[in-house]
Write a protein that holds these residues in place. Structure first.
Motif, PDB file in Angstrom:
ATOM      1  N   LEU A   1       1.388  11.676 -10.187  1.00 23.83           N
ATOM      2  CA  LEU A   1       0.624  12.926 -10.095  1.00 23.83           C
ATOM      3  C   LEU A   1       1.547  14.149 -10.109  1.00 23.83           C
ATOM      4  N   TYR A   2       2.707  14.043  -9.479  1.00 22.58           N
ATOM      5  CA  TYR A   2       3.670  15.142  -9.502  1.00 22.58           C
ATOM      6  C   TYR A   2       4.109  15.428 -10.945  1.00 22.58           C
ATOM      7  N   PHE A   3       4.417  14.392 -11.733  1.00 22.51           N
ATOM      8  CA  PHE A   3       4.838  14.612 -13.106  1.00 22.51           C
ATOM      9  C   PHE A   3       3.702  15.113 -13.987  1.00 22.51           C
ATOM     10  N   VAL A   4       2.484  14.683 -13.765  1.00 19.71           N
ATOM     11  CA  VAL A   4       1.343  15.222 -14.503  1.00 19.71           C
ATOM     12  C   VAL A   4       1.193  16.706 -14.200  1.00 19.71           C
ATOM     13  N   TYR A   5       1.292  17.068 -12.940  1.00 15.81           N
ATOM     14  CA  TYR A   5       1.221  18.473 -12.549  1.00 15.81           C
ATOM     15  C   TYR A   5       2.351  19.271 -13.194  1.00 15.81           C
ATOM     16  N   LEU A   6       3.548  18.732 -13.178  1.00 18.49           N
ATOM     17  CA  LEU A   6       4.704  19.414 -13.754  1.00 18.49           C
ATOM     18  C   LEU A   6       4.530  19.627 -15.252  1.00 18.49           C
ATOM     19  N   MET A   7       4.048  18.639 -15.969  1.00 19.64           N
ATOM     20  CA  MET A   7       3.882  18.752 -17.422  1.00 19.64           C
ATOM     21  C   MET A   7       2.781  19.724 -17.809  1.00 19.64           C
TER      22      MET A   7
ATOM     23  N   VAL B   1       0.837  -1.206   0.000  1.00 17.54           N
ATOM     24  CA  VAL B   1       0.000   0.000   0.000  1.00 17.54           C
ATOM     25  C   VAL B   1       0.869   1.253   0.000  1.00 17.54           C
ATOM     26  N   VAL B   2       1.915   1.282   0.801  1.00 16.82           N
ATOM     27  CA  VAL B   2       2.814   2.444   0.860  1.00 16.82           C
ATOM     28  C   VAL B   2       3.517   2.650  -0.484  1.00 16.82           C
ATOM     29  N   VAL B   3       4.016   1.570  -1.091  1.00 11.70           N
ATOM     30  CA  VAL B   3       4.696   1.669  -2.385  1.00 11.70           C
ATOM     31  C   VAL B   3       3.723   2.168  -3.456  1.00 11.70           C
ATOM     32  N   MET B   4       2.490   1.651  -3.484  1.00 10.92           N
ATOM     33  CA  MET B   4       1.500   2.106  -4.471  1.00 10.92           C
ATOM     34  C   MET B   4       1.145   3.570  -4.256  1.00 10.92           C
ATOM     35  N   ALA B   5       0.983   3.993  -3.033  1.00 16.46           N
ATOM     36  CA  ALA B   5       0.672   5.391  -2.747  1.00 16.46           C
ATOM     37  C   ALA B   5       1.830   6.292  -3.159  1.00 16.46           C
TER      38      ALA B   5
END
Length: 148
Positions: free
Chosen positions: A21-27, A10-14
């Motif tokens: 999401l960080y890279f989507v935001y950055l792009m 669960v931690v790895v998936m999160a």
């Protein structure tokens, strides 16, 4: 509190979802990544596409074909000899897909059947050449993708 495989997964998936999401935001927010359409007024150009098809058909019906090749001085376009040069009115458009600022137009003022696009106007890489001209009231269109 025990740490087990389920909690680790669960931690790895999160963490992975946060990373994506960080890279989507950055792009989507960074100015250096352009998300524009390839050409301006894309939809208006699409409506005129049948005219382009007809003009390309006229070009394909010529007895001689256009010759296009690289020379030491630039890119050479040779017009079919069956066309009378004084009756050709139009333009040559050079489009650079990777950089809009390198695009340029040349007016067709032919004195010979050879048109040389100077070496200093073209950078190495991919170009789209479009020759759009009228000859005795008939539209002609020649398109070619080249690597200079």
């Amino acid at each position: 509190m025990k740490w087990n495989w389920g909690k680790s997964i669960v931690v790895v998936m999160a963490a992975f979802m946060c990373f994506i999401l960080y890279f989507v935001y950055l792009m989507t927010t960074t100015e250096s990544f352009s998300h524009d359409l390839v050409t301006e007024d894309y939809y208006a150009k699409e409506m005129l596409y049948q005219n382009e098809i007809d003009a390309e058909t006229n070009t394909n019906n010529l007895k001689e074909k256009f010759v296009s090749k690289r020379t030491d001085n630039g890119w050479l376009l040779v017009f079919p000899k069956e066309l009378e040069l004084s009756k050709i009115k139009g333009k040559v458009f050079l489009y650079r897909p990777s950089n809009e600022t390198l695009d340029f137009n040349l007016e067709l003022n032919l004195t010979s059947s050879h048109l040389l696009i100077p070496d200093n106007k073209m950078l190495d890489g991919r170009w789209n050449i479009t020759i759009d001209f009228m000859y005795e009231g008939t539209p002609y269109l020649y398109k070619e993708q080249i690597t200079y």
